[in-house]
Design an enzyme around this catalytic site. Structure first.
Site: not given
Length: 354
Positions: A129, A302
């Site tokens: 990611n 995150c």
């Protein structure tokens, strides 16, 4: 999605009235449309709230059915994989994290050497990611199949962007997320190979083959399927176009900022991802100066501003990890936008050097 928020508001599990039947039919059609894109039977698709829940269901759900044993993953995985593995470690499982190479990839040999007689499950993401590298899933899956080990892949970043057929790749469990391919946030899915045993994480009404209790969100599921269909329709063209724009972005930065370094392998890699490091720059100043002009980050959404664990894992120093930019391109990106991004980054670097 709009009619399923208002007109067709029925619970898809309530099939004794028209509203419920309408919603149930919409969910069934959406499940079939998504399954067709994956070339699997629709019954193997379990809807979740996103890839994070799918990862948890895959990892916790399968490990707990097998009892204590050994689990393998990679130190560059998303925290939605690393954190469930940490929980399993607290429950008595042993966890080995393979060390990614400096290009972000692992090798089949690394996995082969890490598997033990008590290895229960291996989890390797399809596409990273942060740096976009594509792991050699087919080769890794073959090793697992030959050793009788279940193989899971977090494919949230890959689905809709590259060909992804779980059976062709030999994957047993695959996590998906709608919002990574322009679908709504809050919906995802887990693909389960027939015969793979899972323990549910929550209990209630028995929805989703008893693996994921709770009322299904019809509008989100319909939106997920619509996004998948659009993604499949332009996937190859989009891959080519975005790859060209990504190369334009990299070449422009490299020409004007000779010190810039690329993170992760240039290939195999997602076409719409570019992760760079600007050595010697103050990461906080760099991001602060870019904020009015460019939506970028130094790590995952995150990370809460902490240095990227992915960049640290592939050998970047803390300072270099903070002075890195994760840049993404999408359907709306134009060549002009790329040139503006190059100019903004060059200006921000020049401002620190003067």
């Amino acid at each position: 999605m709009a009619p399923y928020w208002t007109d067709h508001w029925g619970n898809p599990s309530s099939r004794q009235h028209r509203q419920g039947l309408t919603a149930s039919a919409a969910v069934a059609l959406a499940r079939r449309q998504i399954a067709e894109a994956l070339d699997i039977d629709p019954d193997r698709l379990i809807f979740t709230s996103g890839a994070t829940e799918a990862n948890n269901l895959a990892l916790l759900g399968h490990a707990r059915t097998r009892g204590c044993g050994h689990l393998i993953s990679v130190n560059t995985e998303h925290h939605a994989v690393l954190d469930p593995l940490a929980q399993l470690q607290r429950e008595g499982f042993q966890v080995s994290l393979l060390q990614a190479q400096s290009n972000g990839l692992i090798t089949p040999t690394q996995l082969e050497e890490a598997i033990r007689p008590d290895t229960r499950l291996v989890s390797v993401m399809a596409a990273n990611n942060e740096i976009g590298v594509l792991q050699p899933l087919k080769e890794l899956a073959e090793i697992c199949r030959n050793r009788g080990v279940v193989f899971h892949s977090d494919a949230a970043q890959a689905f809709g962007h590259i060909p992804l057929e779980p059976d062709n790749l030999g994957l047993d469990l695959v996590s998906l997320s709608a919002h990574k391919l322009y679908g709504p946030k809050g919906i995802g899915a887990l693909v389960i190979r027939e015969g793979v045993q899972l323990q549910p994480l929550q209990w209630g009404g028995g929805q989703e083959a008893g693996l994921r209790a709770g009322t299904l969100p019809s509008p989100l599921i319909v939106g997920f399927a619509a996004a998948v269909q659009e993604a499949m329709a332009d996937r190859d063209e989009r891959h080519t176009r975005l790859g060209g724009l990504r190369d334009q972005l990299w070449n422009g930065l490299n020409d004007q900022l000779p010190a810039v370094e690329r993170n992760g392998a240039a290939a195999p890699c997602l076409a719409h991802n570019l992760n760079i490091t600007l050595p010697g720059m103050s990461g906080s100043r760099l991001h602060r100066s870019l904020r009015p002009h460019l939506a970028c980050s130094s790590g995952s959404a995150c990370s809460n501003g902490a240095p990227s664990h992915v960049l640290l894992a592939i050998g970047r120093s803390r300072a270099d990890a903070e002075a890195s930019l994760r840049l993404s391109l999408g359907r709306s990106t134009t060549a002009n936008a790329v040139e503006q991004a190059i100019a903004s980054i060059v200006e921000a670097v020049d401002a620190q050097q003067t």
